[in-house]
Design an enzyme around this catalytic site. Structure first.
Site, PDB file in Angstrom:
ATOM      1  N   CYS A 231       7.331  -4.646 -10.894  1.00  0.00           N
ATOM      2  CA  CYS A 231       8.518  -3.986 -10.331  1.00  0.00           C
ATOM      3  C   CYS A 231       9.719  -4.149 -11.248  1.00  0.00           C
ATOM      4  CB  CYS A 231       8.815  -4.549  -8.946  1.00  0.00           C
ATOM      5  SG  CYS A 231      10.371  -3.967  -8.271  1.00  0.00           S
TER       6      CYS A 231
ATOM      7  N   CYS B 252       9.458  -0.318 -10.666  1.00  0.00           N
ATOM      8  CA  CYS B 252      10.562   0.197  -9.841  1.00  0.00           C
ATOM      9  C   CYS B 252      11.931   0.164 -10.535  1.00  0.00           C
ATOM     10  CB  CYS B 252      10.694  -0.599  -8.547  1.00  0.00           C
ATOM     11  SG  CYS B 252       9.150  -1.192  -7.869  1.00  0.00           S
TER      12      CYS B 252
ATOM     13  N   LYS C 210      12.206   2.229 -13.849  1.00  0.00           N
ATOM     14  CA  LYS C 210      11.973   3.626 -13.425  1.00  0.00           C
ATOM     15  C   LYS C 210      13.219   4.212 -12.760  1.00  0.00           C
ATOM     16  CE  LYS C 210      11.121   4.439  -9.550  1.00  0.00           C
ATOM     17  NZ  LYS C 210       9.920   4.239  -8.779  1.00  0.00           N
TER      18      LYS C 210
ATOM     19  N   TYR D 192       2.698   8.890  -6.644  1.00  0.00           N
ATOM     20  CA  TYR D 192       4.080   8.425  -6.820  1.00  0.00           C
ATOM     21  C   TYR D 192       4.488   8.474  -8.297  1.00  0.00           C
ATOM     22  CZ  TYR D 192       4.267   5.822  -2.289  1.00  0.00           C
ATOM     23  OH  TYR D 192       4.287   5.438  -0.978  1.00  0.00           O
ATOM     24  N   ILE D 193       3.667   7.830  -9.155  1.00  0.00           N
ATOM     25  CA  ILE D 193       4.087   7.623 -10.539  1.00  0.00           C
ATOM     26  C   ILE D 193       4.161   8.943 -11.300  1.00  0.00           C
ATOM     27  CG2 ILE D 193       3.419   6.526 -12.745  1.00  0.00           C
ATOM     28  CD1 ILE D 193       2.390   4.141 -11.134  1.00  0.00           C
ATOM     29  N   GLY D 194       3.125   9.766 -11.166  1.00  0.00           N
ATOM     30  CA  GLY D 194       3.106  11.048 -11.873  1.00  0.00           C
ATOM     31  C   GLY D 194       4.267  11.934 -11.454  1.00  0.00           C
TER      32      GLY D 194
ATOM     33  N   GLU E   5       7.131  11.062 -10.058  1.00  0.00           N
ATOM     34  CA  GLU E   5       8.431  10.530 -10.483  1.00  0.00           C
ATOM     35  C   GLU E   5       8.670  10.781 -11.968  1.00  0.00           C
ATOM     36  OE1 GLU E   5       9.027   7.033  -7.136  1.00  0.00           O
ATOM     37  OE2 GLU E   5       8.314   6.438  -9.107  1.00  0.00           O
TER      38      GLU E   5
ATOM     39  N   GLY F 255      -3.625   6.282 -10.542  1.00  0.00           N
ATOM     40  CA  GLY F 255      -3.869   5.167  -9.632  1.00  0.00           C
ATOM     41  C   GLY F 255      -3.829   3.825 -10.332  1.00  0.00           C
TER      42      GLY F 255
ATOM     43  N   ASP G 231      -0.326  -6.503  -4.526  1.00  0.00           N
ATOM     44  CA  ASP G 231      -1.241  -5.431  -4.958  1.00  0.00           C
ATOM     45  C   ASP G 231      -2.665  -5.918  -5.213  1.00  0.00           C
ATOM     46  OD1 ASP G 231       1.098  -4.012  -4.903  1.00  0.00           O
ATOM     47  OD2 ASP G 231       0.943  -3.210  -6.933  1.00  0.00           O
TER      48      ASP G 231
ATOM     49  N   HIS H 131      30.270  13.280  10.367  1.00  0.00           N
ATOM     50  CA  HIS H 131      30.410  14.609   9.789  1.00  0.00           C
ATOM     51  C   HIS H 131      31.409  14.618   8.640  1.00  0.00           C
ATOM     52  CE1 HIS H 131      30.077  18.943   9.845  1.00  0.00           C
ATOM     53  NE2 HIS H 131      31.388  19.022   9.789  1.00  0.00           N
TER      54      HIS H 131
ATOM     55  N   GLU I 151      23.451  13.392   9.441  1.00  0.00           N
ATOM     56  CA  GLU I 151      23.790  13.738  10.827  1.00  0.00           C
ATOM     57  C   GLU I 151      22.751  14.690  11.435  1.00  0.00           C
ATOM     58  OE1 GLU I 151      27.311  16.272  11.548  1.00  0.00           O
ATOM     59  OE2 GLU I 151      27.355  16.651   9.395  1.00  0.00           O
TER      60      GLU I 151
HETATM   61  P1  NDP Z   1      -1.565   7.120  -6.570  1.00  0.00           P
HETATM   62  O1  NDP Z   1      -2.762   6.482  -5.988  1.00  0.00           O
HETATM   63  O2  NDP Z   1      -0.330   7.261  -5.761  1.00  0.00           O
HETATM   64  O3  NDP Z   1      -1.935   8.570  -7.106  1.00  0.00           O
HETATM   65  C1  NDP Z   1      -2.979   8.757  -8.025  1.00  0.00           C
HETATM   66  C2  NDP Z   1      -3.029  10.221  -8.376  1.00  0.00           C
HETATM   67  O4  NDP Z   1      -3.966  10.397  -9.427  1.00  0.00           O
HETATM   68  C3  NDP Z   1      -3.480  11.097  -7.223  1.00  0.00           C
HETATM   69  O5  NDP Z   1      -2.734  12.287  -7.241  1.00  0.00           O
HETATM   70  C4  NDP Z   1      -4.940  11.370  -7.566  1.00  0.00           C
HETATM   71  O6  NDP Z   1      -5.392  12.617  -7.100  1.00  0.00           O
HETATM   72  C5  NDP Z   1      -4.880  11.429  -9.067  1.00  0.00           C
HETATM   73  N1  NDP Z   1      -6.141  11.184  -9.729  1.00  0.00           N
HETATM   74  C6  NDP Z   1      -6.966  10.112  -9.585  1.00  0.00           C
HETATM   75  N2  NDP Z   1      -8.029  10.218 -10.402  1.00  0.00           N
HETATM   76  C7  NDP Z   1      -7.858  11.389 -11.087  1.00  0.00           C
HETATM   77  C8  NDP Z   1      -8.622  12.069 -12.073  1.00  0.00           C
HETATM   78  N3  NDP Z   1      -9.763  11.576 -12.530  1.00  0.00           N
HETATM   79  N4  NDP Z   1      -8.153  13.251 -12.542  1.00  0.00           N
HETATM   80  C9  NDP Z   1      -6.999  13.773 -12.079  1.00  0.00           C
HETATM   81  N5  NDP Z   1      -6.240  13.179 -11.139  1.00  0.00           N
HETATM   82  C10 NDP Z   1      -6.673  12.001 -10.647  1.00  0.00           C
HETATM   83  O7  NDP Z   1      -1.300   6.291  -7.905  1.00  0.00           O
HETATM   84  P2  NDP Z   1      -0.046   6.155  -8.838  1.00  0.00           P
HETATM   85  O8  NDP Z   1      -0.644   5.757 -10.135  1.00  0.00           O
HETATM   86  O9  NDP Z   1       0.837   7.342  -8.793  1.00  0.00           O
HETATM   87  O10 NDP Z   1       0.730   4.942  -8.163  1.00  0.00           O
HETATM   88  C11 NDP Z   1       0.093   3.694  -7.926  1.00  0.00           C
HETATM   89  C12 NDP Z   1       0.766   2.920  -6.843  1.00  0.00           C
HETATM   90  O11 NDP Z   1       2.015   2.448  -7.307  1.00  0.00           O
HETATM   91  C13 NDP Z   1       1.075   3.702  -5.587  1.00  0.00           C
HETATM   92  O12 NDP Z   1       0.022   3.651  -4.692  1.00  0.00           O
HETATM   93  C14 NDP Z   1       2.277   3.022  -5.046  1.00  0.00           C
HETATM   94  O13 NDP Z   1       1.876   2.049  -4.125  1.00  0.00           O
HETATM   95  C15 NDP Z   1       2.919   2.341  -6.225  1.00  0.00           C
HETATM   96  N6  NDP Z   1       4.177   2.998  -6.586  1.00  0.00           N
HETATM   97  C16 NDP Z   1       5.187   3.130  -5.679  1.00  0.00           C
HETATM   98  C17 NDP Z   1       6.354   3.740  -6.008  1.00  0.00           C
HETATM   99  C18 NDP Z   1       7.434   3.888  -5.006  1.00  0.00           C
HETATM  100  O14 NDP Z   1       7.395   3.238  -3.979  1.00  0.00           O
HETATM  101  N7  NDP Z   1       8.418   4.768  -5.238  1.00  0.00           N
HETATM  102  C19 NDP Z   1       6.594   4.267  -7.343  1.00  0.00           C
HETATM  103  C20 NDP Z   1       5.481   4.111  -8.202  1.00  0.00           C
HETATM  104  C21 NDP Z   1       4.329   3.495  -7.837  1.00  0.00           C
HETATM  105  P3  NDP Z   1      -5.906  12.857  -5.598  1.00  0.00           P
HETATM  106  O15 NDP Z   1      -4.704  12.852  -4.724  1.00  0.00           O
HETATM  107  O16 NDP Z   1      -6.548  14.168  -5.706  1.00  0.00           O
HETATM  108  O17 NDP Z   1      -6.849  11.731  -5.301  1.00  0.00           O
END
Ligand code: NDP
Length: 453
Positions: free
Chosen positions: A43, A48, A51, A177-179, A181, A268, A308, A442, A447
């Site tokens: 984080c 976090c 980012k 989330y990450i992608g 953002e 992920g 995690d 307001h 609101e």
């Molecule tokens: P996520 O699990 O949120 O998303 C993973 C994404 O990758 C999904 O869209 C998934 O698609 C896709 N994906 C997985 N495998 C493939 C593949 N082989 N080809 C193409 N697409 C694929 O993971 P993140 O990496 O974005 O984030 C990890 C964790 O970090 C989150 O779960 C969250 O807890 C934490 N986080 C929180 C934040 C916040 O609170 N603001 C900010 C950043 C991270 P599909 O949906 O189709 O499965």
């Protein structure tokens, strides 16, 4: 009676490990914490915090056109990636030092290096060994890339903060989330940004209105999308000029090709367990995560795990809450557990999204036609002079005659700040009438949540 070097040995100085170690020490326990990297964890060091600073940085590019309707003439500026990267790293190092000083103040001993189990009460850090009555594992997670040709050329969120050069053409694989953002950040900083996802919309698992509204907003900002791709067809090759070519089949099976300067795999994360030698302590792993009970205890009664690496709800405040609950229960003799339901979360995308409680789809699956949905979509006042297509979406999910609030969702400016406050209604079991009885403030966007019809 066996004597140990420490009452508690914590592995991992991230958000959860730091919170637990300081709380346990405050109750009088003799505590050590091992960390092989900077103190602060994902984080603070590569998640976090840096980012969010990058999100702020990316907002400045909107100033020239947004301010024009307000009478300002602000020339389009230039952006210096090296300056931003270094400013962020300076702040990260400041926080790292601050966390070290907090450990010193609370008498938690910091041991530098990666820890691994020797036996159920002994850990090794380098060539030193330490024994402890209890051990807490808080090692977090790491990015997981799919096993596809050329994935070695894709970076992960960890490298995003240290890129030597700003990539003018940038692609993200993944719609979580990450992608989501980073697509917004890099677009805001001036890159041509493309998000490649295998579903129709980003943010699978979120309320459908959140998914569609964030994606629509991103498209309006100028971010490109490739949706419904066949993820097994994806390959990355490196070109002679160091650019990368991403090849994949789109939803209709047609081959697509995209040339970029950097590609982020945001596909992920997974628990960071391999270096721990968990088998030496007989710790049970289920689905690649440490199996824990409600009180964060593993199958070994004196070994606990939080955050995690347990793959419950992978968010910083959850790891902190789990860590403090562990310390209160074990050292403060005040047993308490963390509820993993109704946890608010935000996506710092552009537009921003935030949510608490059930989505419409989840609520209807549980309560059927007893569910009622209130929804509004409007242009925030700021944009009446700033122009542009930005819209705010707010949604309230209620159930039964009393209209108990099950979920609140928002897409738009300040969504995270607003939903953090509004989440109280869900955790307190509040009803629509409680919102109706709250006087509006307001003119605000918030609101709308207390005036919905
Ligand atoms: P996520 O699990 O949120 O998303 C993973 C994404 O990758 C999904 O869209 C998934 O698609 C896709 N994906 C997985 N495998 C493939 C593949 N082989 N080809 C193409 N697409 C694929 O993971 P993140 O990496 O974005 O984030 C990890 C964790 O970090 C989150 O779960 C969250 O807890 C934490 N986080 C929180 C934040 C916040 O609170 N603001 C900010 C950043 C991270 P599909 O949906 O189709 O499965």
């Amino acid at each position: 009676m066996t004597s140990f070097d420490y009452d508690l040995f914590v592995i991992g100085a991230g958000s959860g490990g730091l919170a637990a170690s300081k709380r346990a020490a405050a109750f009088g326990a003799k505590v050590a914490i091992a960390e092989g990297d900077l103190v602060g964890g994902t984080c603070v060091i590569r998640g976090c915090v840096p980012k969010k600073l990058m999100v702020y940085a990316s907002h400045f590019s909107h100033f020239p056109h947004e301010s024009a309707g307000y009478g300002w003439t602000i020339p389009a500026g230039t952006f210096d990636w090296t300056k931003l990267r270094e400013s962020i790293q300076t702040e990260v190092m400041r926080l790292n030092k601050l966390h070290i000083s907090f450990l010193e103040k609370t008498n938690v001993e910091l041991i530098s290096g990666f820890a691994k189990f020797v036996d159920a009460h002994t850990v090794a850090v380098g060539d030193r060994q330490f024994t402890a009555e209890r051990i807490l594992i808080a090692v977090g997670g790491e990015a997981a890339k799919p096993d596809l040709p050329g994935m070695e050329y894709a970076i992960t969120s960890k490298e995003m903060f240290l890129l030597p050069k700003f990539p003018q053409r940038f692609a993200v694989i993944g719609g979580g989330y990450i992608g989501t953002e980073f697509a917004g950040i890099m677009h805001g900083l001036g890159a041509k940004a493309t998000q490649i996802i295998r579903d129709r919309y980003i943010l699978r698992g979120f309320d459908e209105d959140v998914r569609t509204n964030v994606q629509e907003g991103m498209v309006n900002h100028g971010i490109n999308f490739h949706t419904c791709i066949d993820s097994s067809s994806l390959t990355i090759t490196k070109n002679s000029d160091d650019s990368l070519t991403i090849n994949f089949k789109d939803g209709s099976g047609s081959p697509q090709s995209l040339e970029v300067d950097a590609v982020l795999a945001a596909t992920g994360r997974q628990p960071n367990l391999a270096p721990l030698n968990l088998a030496q302590a007989g710790i049970e792993i289920v689905n690649n995560a440490i199996a824990v009970k409600e009180d964060s205890c593993t199958n070994q009664p004196h070994i606990y795990a939080i955050g995690d690496c347990t793959n419950r709800v992978n968010l910083t405040p959850v790891a902190i809450a789990e860590g403090r609950a562990f310390a209160d229960t074990v050292y403060g003799h005040t047993p308490r557990f963390i509820s993993h339901t109704n946890i608010p979360s935000a996506v710092f995308s552009q537009p921003e999204a935030a949510t608490v409680g059930l989505s419409e789809e989840q609520a209807k699956a549980l309560y059927g036609d007893r569910v009622k949905v209130y929804k509004t979509k409007f242009r925030p006042m700021f944009y009446s002079l700033a122009g542009g297509e930005a819209r705010t979406m707010m949604k309230l999910i209620v159930v039964g005659e009393e209209e108990r609030v099950l979920g609140l969702h928002m897409v738009g400016k300040d969504a995270a700040e607003i939903i953090q406050g509004m989440s109280l209604v869900v955790t307190m079991g509040g009803c629509k009438k409680d919102l109706d009885n709250t006087m509006a403030m307001h003119p605000t966007a918030a609101e709308e949540f207390v005036t919905m019809r």
